[in-house]
Design a protein around this motif. Structure first.
Motif, PDB file in Angstrom:
ATOM      1  N   ILE A 199       5.885  -2.191 -12.567  1.00  0.00           N
ATOM      2  CA  ILE A 199       4.446  -2.268 -12.761  1.00  0.00           C
ATOM      3  C   ILE A 199       3.726  -1.087 -12.106  1.00  0.00           C
ATOM      4  N   PRO A 200       3.825   0.118 -12.700  1.00  0.00           N
ATOM      5  CA  PRO A 200       3.120   1.269 -12.122  1.00  0.00           C
ATOM      6  C   PRO A 200       1.599   1.159 -12.247  1.00  0.00           C
ATOM      7  N   SER A 201       1.125   0.302 -13.146  1.00  0.00           N
ATOM      8  CA  SER A 201      -0.305   0.049 -13.262  1.00  0.00           C
ATOM      9  C   SER A 201      -0.495  -1.249 -14.033  1.00  0.00           C
ATOM     10  N   GLY A 202      -1.688  -1.832 -13.911  1.00  0.00           N
ATOM     11  CA  GLY A 202      -2.003  -3.014 -14.698  1.00  0.00           C
ATOM     12  C   GLY A 202      -1.503  -4.311 -14.102  1.00  0.00           C
ATOM     13  N   THR A 203      -1.445  -5.323 -14.936  1.00  0.00           N
ATOM     14  CA  THR A 203      -1.086  -6.677 -14.513  1.00  0.00           C
ATOM     15  C   THR A 203      -0.005  -7.234 -15.417  1.00  0.00           C
ATOM     16  N   LYS A 204       0.950  -7.931 -14.786  1.00  0.00           N
ATOM     17  CA  LYS A 204       2.006  -8.606 -15.536  1.00  0.00           C
ATOM     18  C   LYS A 204       2.208  -9.997 -14.961  1.00  0.00           C
ATOM     19  N   GLN A 205       2.695 -10.904 -15.797  1.00  0.00           N
ATOM     20  CA  GLN A 205       2.993 -12.257 -15.329  1.00  0.00           C
ATOM     21  C   GLN A 205       4.349 -12.679 -15.857  1.00  0.00           C
ATOM     22  N   THR A 264      -1.159  -3.866 -10.107  1.00  0.00           N
ATOM     23  CA  THR A 264      -1.178  -2.570  -9.430  1.00  0.00           C
ATOM     24  C   THR A 264      -2.464  -1.844  -9.799  1.00  0.00           C
ATOM     25  N   VAL A 265      -3.193  -1.416  -8.767  1.00  0.00           N
ATOM     26  CA  VAL A 265      -4.382  -0.585  -8.958  1.00  0.00           C
ATOM     27  C   VAL A 265      -4.003   0.807  -8.476  1.00  0.00           C
ATOM     28  N   ALA A 266      -3.519   1.611  -9.402  1.00  0.00           N
ATOM     29  CA  ALA A 266      -2.928   2.897  -9.038  1.00  0.00           C
ATOM     30  C   ALA A 266      -3.962   3.828  -8.391  1.00  0.00           C
ATOM     31  N   THR A 267      -5.198   3.785  -8.872  1.00  0.00           N
ATOM     32  CA  THR A 267      -6.238   4.677  -8.350  1.00  0.00           C
ATOM     33  C   THR A 267      -6.570   4.371  -6.896  1.00  0.00           C
ATOM     34  N   GLU A 268      -6.354   3.095  -6.488  1.00  0.00           N
ATOM     35  CA  GLU A 268      -6.631   2.712  -5.112  1.00  0.00           C
ATOM     36  C   GLU A 268      -5.348   2.555  -4.300  1.00  0.00           C
ATOM     37  N   ASN A 285       0.850  -1.195   0.000  1.00  0.00           N
ATOM     38  CA  ASN A 285       0.000   0.000   0.000  1.00  0.00           C
ATOM     39  C   ASN A 285       0.882   1.241   0.000  1.00  0.00           C
ATOM     40  N   PHE A 286       0.504   2.239  -0.760  1.00  0.00           N
ATOM     41  CA  PHE A 286       1.287   3.468  -0.804  1.00  0.00           C
ATOM     42  C   PHE A 286       0.356   4.664  -0.657  1.00  0.00           C
ATOM     43  N   SER A 287       0.929   5.753  -0.132  1.00  0.00           N
ATOM     44  CA  SER A 287       0.103   6.863   0.365  1.00  0.00           C
ATOM     45  C   SER A 287      -0.147   7.967  -0.648  1.00  0.00           C
ATOM     46  N   ASP A 288       0.476   7.882  -1.840  1.00  0.00           N
ATOM     47  CA  ASP A 288       0.339   8.975  -2.793  1.00  0.00           C
ATOM     48  C   ASP A 288       0.370   8.412  -4.213  1.00  0.00           C
ATOM     49  N   SER A 289       0.023   9.248  -5.178  1.00  0.00           N
ATOM     50  CA  SER A 289       0.098   8.816  -6.571  1.00  0.00           C
ATOM     51  C   SER A 289       1.549   8.570  -6.956  1.00  0.00           C
ATOM     52  N   VAL A 290       1.780   7.502  -7.702  1.00  0.00           N
ATOM     53  CA  VAL A 290       3.141   7.153  -8.081  1.00  0.00           C
ATOM     54  C   VAL A 290       3.244   6.997  -9.590  1.00  0.00           C
ATOM     55  N   ASN A 291       4.446   7.221 -10.111  1.00  0.00           N
ATOM     56  CA  ASN A 291       4.685   7.003 -11.539  1.00  0.00           C
ATOM     57  C   ASN A 291       5.569   5.790 -11.771  1.00  0.00           C
ATOM     58  N   ASN A 292       5.993   5.182 -10.683  1.00  0.00           N
ATOM     59  CA  ASN A 292       6.927   4.060 -10.786  1.00  0.00           C
ATOM     60  C   ASN A 292       6.668   3.135  -9.608  1.00  0.00           C
TER      61      ASN A 292
END
Lengths: 110, 114
Positions: free
Chosen positions: A49-55, A63-67, A24-31
């Motif tokens: 993985i700043p957003s989305g899903t990877k395998q 990563t659900v950046a909005t949450e 969990n992180f407390s602010d918007s991130v780009n990385n």
């Protein structure tokens, strides 16, 4: 500064089990990156993985950046998966230092 | 392709001495980062160098300093060593223009202060 919390702090599993690690992180991130630190201290980059899903094989990450959270999934655990898993994040471009979370220590028992 | 290389692997010093740690980035990488990991703790950001300039600094006293050379290798100096400086010092490199700032770490230098 940005706060990064990981859970659980410790996890002990039998070989073959599946696991989910949370960041969990407390602010918007780009990385956002996930790392595995082996018992000898070497940090290995698992995912960028700043957003989305990877395998990648038995490992996957979402990563659900909005949450403001990221999850690392490990399936069919092996003893070589033991070690400490860190997530690390950075804020906007131009402030490129990565802030590391507190880590999850994973122990896989044969 | 060679990875990030750090030297020395281990270093033992006594209180008050100076320590110098070295890092060679991956070829083509212009940014170097230094982190400190005290025993059993997480990674604390120390310094970030890019194109020979110090870009960011963590919350460490001035006796922690460094530089980046024209070939992008870097040096971390710790003056007036204290017992609590004992730690694993990790160096990482990245390419700043890549759009995705992915850090690759070296194996670390373990500093012991007696």
């Amino acid at each position: 500064g940005i706060q990064v919390e990981q859970s659980p702090p410790d996890l002990i599993l039998q070989e073959g089990a599946n696991s989910t690690l949370r960041c969990n992180f407390s602010d918007s991130v780009n990385n956002l990156q996930w790392f595995h630190q082996n018992p000898w201290g070497q940090l290995i980059n698992l995912f960028y993985i700043p957003s989305g899903t990877k395998q990648n094989g038995r490992l996957s990450a979402t990563t659900v950046a909005t949450e403001r959270y990221s999850l690392l999934y490990i399936s069919s655990s092996q003893t070589t998966d033991s070690g400490v898993y860190f997530c690390a994040v950075s804020l906007n471009f131009g402030n490129e230092k990565l802030t590391f979370g507190t880590g999850t220590r994973l122990t896989i028992i044969p | 392709e060679a990875g990030v290389t750090q030297s020395p692997t281990h270093l033992i010093k006594t209180r008050g001495q100076q320590a110098t740690l070295r890092c060679s980035p991956i070829s083509g990488h212009t940014s170097v980062y230094w982190y400190q990991q005290a025993l059993g703790l997480g990674l604390q950001f120390l310094l970030w160098y890019d194109e020979g300039e110090e870009r960011n600094r963590g919350n460490f006293p001035p006796r922690f300093s460094g530089r980046q050379f024209p070939n992008y290798s870097s040096e971390l100096n710790v003056n007036a060593l204290e017992l609590e400086d004992s730690a694993l010092y990790l160096c990482a490199s990245s390419q700043q223009w890549s759009g995705a700032n992915v850090l690759t770490f070296g194996a670390g230098s373990r500093l012991t202060v007696l």
